[in-house]
Design an enzyme around this catalytic site. Structure first.
Site, PDB file in Angstrom:
ATOM      1  N   ARG A  57      -7.280  -0.507  -7.136  1.00 20.85           N
ATOM      2  CA  ARG A  57      -7.896   0.360  -5.576  1.00 20.85           C
ATOM      3  C   ARG A  57      -7.972   2.336  -7.047  1.00 20.85           C
ATOM      4  NH1 ARG A  57      -4.331   1.487   0.010  1.00 20.85           N
ATOM      5  NH2 ARG A  57      -6.454   2.324   0.219  1.00 20.85           N
ATOM      6  N   ASP A  88      -2.410  10.742  -2.204  1.00 25.50           N
ATOM      7  CA  ASP A  88      -2.451  10.062  -3.168  1.00 25.50           C
ATOM      8  C   ASP A  88      -2.994  10.307  -4.639  1.00 25.50           C
ATOM      9  OD1 ASP A  88      -2.681   8.941  -0.721  1.00 25.50           O
ATOM     10  OD2 ASP A  88      -2.840   7.053  -1.699  1.00 25.50           O
ATOM     11  N   ALA A 145       1.122   4.914  -2.152  1.00 28.35           N
ATOM     12  CA  ALA A 145       0.509   5.319  -3.728  1.00 28.35           C
ATOM     13  C   ALA A 145       1.911   4.901  -4.809  1.00 28.35           C
ATOM     14  CB  ALA A 145       0.074   6.838  -3.342  1.00 28.35           C
ATOM     15  N   ASN A 202      -5.281  12.747   0.323  1.00 31.64           N
ATOM     16  CA  ASN A 202      -3.998  11.605   1.370  1.00 31.64           C
ATOM     17  C   ASN A 202      -5.127  11.048   2.255  1.00 31.64           C
ATOM     18  OD1 ASN A 202      -1.576  10.697   2.576  1.00 31.64           O
ATOM     19  ND2 ASN A 202      -2.234  11.813   4.029  1.00 31.64           N
ATOM     20  N   LYS A 203      -5.045  10.264   3.464  1.00 36.26           N
ATOM     21  CA  LYS A 203      -5.448   9.269   4.050  1.00 36.26           C
ATOM     22  C   LYS A 203      -6.659   9.849   4.916  1.00 36.26           C
ATOM     23  CE  LYS A 203      -5.286   5.141   4.251  1.00 36.26           C
ATOM     24  NZ  LYS A 203      -6.381   4.228   3.627  1.00 36.26           N
ATOM     25  N   ARG A 229       0.809  -1.096  -0.068  1.00 39.48           N
ATOM     26  CA  ARG A 229      -0.256   0.240  -0.299  1.00 39.48           C
ATOM     27  C   ARG A 229       0.638   1.033   0.043  1.00 39.48           C
ATOM     28  NH1 ARG A 229       2.320   2.071   3.717  1.00 39.48           N
ATOM     29  NH2 ARG A 229       0.743   3.810   3.753  1.00 39.48           N
ATOM     30  N   GLN A 257      -1.983   3.122  10.008  1.00 38.52           N
ATOM     31  CA  GLN A 257      -1.060   2.714   8.784  1.00 38.52           C
ATOM     32  C   GLN A 257       0.143   3.208  10.025  1.00 38.52           C
ATOM     33  OE1 GLN A 257      -3.746   3.314   7.596  1.00 38.52           O
ATOM     34  NE2 GLN A 257      -3.625   2.249   5.379  1.00 38.52           N
TER      35      GLN A 257
HETATM   36  C1  MRU Z   1       2.950   7.584   0.331  1.00 42.31           C
HETATM   37  S1  MRU Z   1       1.567   7.689  -0.321  1.00 42.31           S
HETATM   38  C2  MRU Z   1       0.118   8.277   0.903  1.00 42.31           C
HETATM   39  C3  MRU Z   1      -0.332   8.364   2.663  1.00 42.31           C
HETATM   40  O1  MRU Z   1       0.262   9.505   3.010  1.00 42.31           O
HETATM   41  C4  MRU Z   1      -1.985   7.765   2.776  1.00 42.31           C
HETATM   42  O2  MRU Z   1      -2.081   8.350   1.950  1.00 42.31           O
HETATM   43  C5  MRU Z   1      -1.005   6.090   2.218  1.00 42.31           C
HETATM   44  O3  MRU Z   1      -0.217   5.037   2.561  1.00 42.31           O
HETATM   45  C6  MRU Z   1      -2.305   5.503   1.247  1.00 42.31           C
HETATM   46  O4  MRU Z   1      -3.095   4.468   1.275  1.00 42.31           O
HETATM   47  P1  MRU Z   1      -2.691   3.014   1.807  1.00 42.31           P
HETATM   48  O5  MRU Z   1      -4.678   3.303   1.968  1.00 42.31           O
HETATM   49  O6  MRU Z   1      -2.369   2.187   3.025  1.00 42.31           O
HETATM   50  O7  MRU Z   1      -2.316   3.058   0.192  1.00 42.31           O
END
Ligand code: MRU
Length: 459
Positions: free
Chosen positions: A208, A365, A99, A375-376, A97, A324
């Site tokens: 995804r 992302d 991006a 982003n998350k 996981r 995460q």
């Molecule tokens: C380096 S990707 C950006 C992150 O901050 C984050 O949003 C991320 O890890 C993506 O989420 P995930 O759902 O764990 O794939």
């Protein structure tokens, strides 16, 4: 503080198994538990190989090796597979996981499928790779790369673009019965090979929806294969070109992250000078080495700044519901030797109110043309807090995360994930809302840092 980046494992890489052709090589994936310490070929820790060394002949079986991030921090274990379906499954289930990392995984999946086709093997879907894509909801609705159709996406045209000698898409791509004649025909027919690879690429790109890096990298892979065929290469040679591309993407991503780190450290330097001391940095989710080929984006900034003595401590949000921050960021920073304090997501306001956070650095992302950044989930709340308390909020991401086809953040598709991530045992009458990402408006972002430099969207 002395950094120990050599303790960080490589998230994803490819390898060849000497002396075996794809046809001879077993199809099963192997999951290896890593030894506590092991030298990697190029920096960082790597998994034990499933067999053989790295010397490769034409069509020696390539494998994709990925950390199984679902098992961290309890166990550092790798998935090693020559099956593209397992790579797609790993993306969907968050074994791999982040991006940039899922971008590499996407290209690697297309590469494995190309080798499978080139060896005349069946391309029947397996496991849950054909499972319906994650649902999207709300204004940020389009989900599939094909539907989205943006400049950095795998467009429908790209999927449908056939080499001149090829037939129609339908007459080839949909002949996917296990062990059928079309499977072996794809190894000798560039047209059939192209059509069926396109079919796979579509499935991989849709694994995804939010991180644009996935469809971007799958698009590069498909383009590489189609270009090779157009130039007169055989399917086997096209597969080899995809192996080289996957290696190149991994190297490019690490180089981009190191450049992002340097650019971000330059932003933090004046803050530390003004404070007269090193900085306390808050981050959300994991935008570290684990989320990339190596080094990380937001944590790349932390690592580069830490090398200069600019970082006192990182506060890591736990990042509900998948954790995460707790499971990955805290683990990674501790392993790299960066002082880290884990906090619950609802504690950031309190820390900022006490003046204990000097800067926020997060990843992204997908970044829209106007600088709105997905982003998350939870990032938006942190950005609002940062604005309220006058803490600069920085976004760090590679150029491949920028999507010019999204004018603003409302165009970004937001993945909705399973209710079980929030509520493992359902409660009758209770619905669960579980968007994996949110969008921070550009107005709340002090600067976006990429490998090319620093972008202040407001200006
Ligand atoms: C380096 S990707 C950006 C992150 O901050 C984050 O949003 C991320 O890890 C993506 O989420 P995930 O759902 O764990 O794939």
């Amino acid at each position: 503080m002395s950094l120990h980046l050599e303790n960080l494992p490589r998230t994803i890489y490819v390898e060849r198994v000497a002396g075996e052709t794809l046809a001879e090589h077993g199809r099963e994936a192997c999951a290896d538990t890593a030894p506590a310490e092991r030298e990697a070929p190029v920096g960082g820790l790597a998994a034990p190989s499933c067999g053989g060394s790295a010397s490769a002949n034409l069509l020696a079986a390539p494998r994709v090796v990925m950390i199984d991030q679902r098992r961290l921090p309890g166990e550092l274990a790798w998935i090693s597979t020559d099956d593209w379906r397992q790579v797609v499954d790993a993306v969907k289930t968050l074994a791999v996981r982040g991006a940039p990392a899922i971008g590499v995984a996407g290209a690697a999946a297309v590469m494995l499928a190309a080798f499978e086709l080139a060896a005349g093997r069946s391309l029947a879907p397996a496991g849950n790779c054909d499972a319906s894509r994650p649902a999207a909801e709300g204004r940020n609705t389009p989900v599939s790369a094909e539907e989205h159709g943006g400049a950095t996406q795998v467009t429908a045209e790209k999927y449908d673009e056939l080499p001149s000698s090829a037939g129609t898409r339908d007459d080839a791509a949909h002949q996917v019965a296990p062990g059928d004649e079309a499977s072996s025909a794809a190894s000798s027919s560039p047209a059939l090979f192209a059509a069926r690879l396109r079919h796979v690429a579509r499935q991989v790109a849709e694994a995804r929806p939010t991180a644009v890096n996935l469809s971007w990298a799958v698009g590069r892979a498909l383009e590489t294969a189609l270009e090779a065929l157009k130039a007169g290469d055989t399917p086997q040679q096209a597969a080899e070109a995809l192996y080289k591309l996957t290696e190149a993407l991994i190297a490019e991503d690490e180089a981009a992250n190191r450049a992002i780190g340097a650019n971000g450290a330059a932003l933090l330097r004046p803050l530390a000078q003004a404070k007269g001391a090193s900085l306390n940095i808050l981050t959300h989710c994991n935008a570290g080495s684990l989320a990339t080929a190596f080094y990380g984006t937001a944590l790349g900034v932390v690592y580069a700044a830490a090398e200069e003595g600019l970082v006192a401590r990182v506060y890591a949000d736990e990042t509900r519901p998948v954790g995460q921050g707790a499971r990955l960021t805290a683990w990674e920073l501790a392993r790299a030797g960066v002082p880290v304090t884990l906090i619950c997501d609802n504690m950031a306001a309190s820390l900022m109110a006490q003046g204990r956070i000097d800067a926020v650095v997060v990843g992204a992302d997908r970044i829209a043309a106007n600088g709105d950044a997905a982003n998350k989930i939870g990032t938006l709340g942190v950005a609002v807090l940062a604005r309220h308390f006058g803490v600069p909020f920085f976004v760090a991401a590679p150029e491949s995360t920028r999507d010019g086809s999204c004018a603003t953040g409302t165009d970004i598709p937001i993945e909705q994930r399973s209710a079980t991530e929030v509520l493992p045992s359902p409660i009758e009458g209770v619905e669960v809302f579980n968007p994996a990402f949110d969008v921070t408006p550009a107005a709340l972002i002090a600067a976006i840092v990429t490998e090319k430099g620093v972008w202040k969207p407001e200006h």
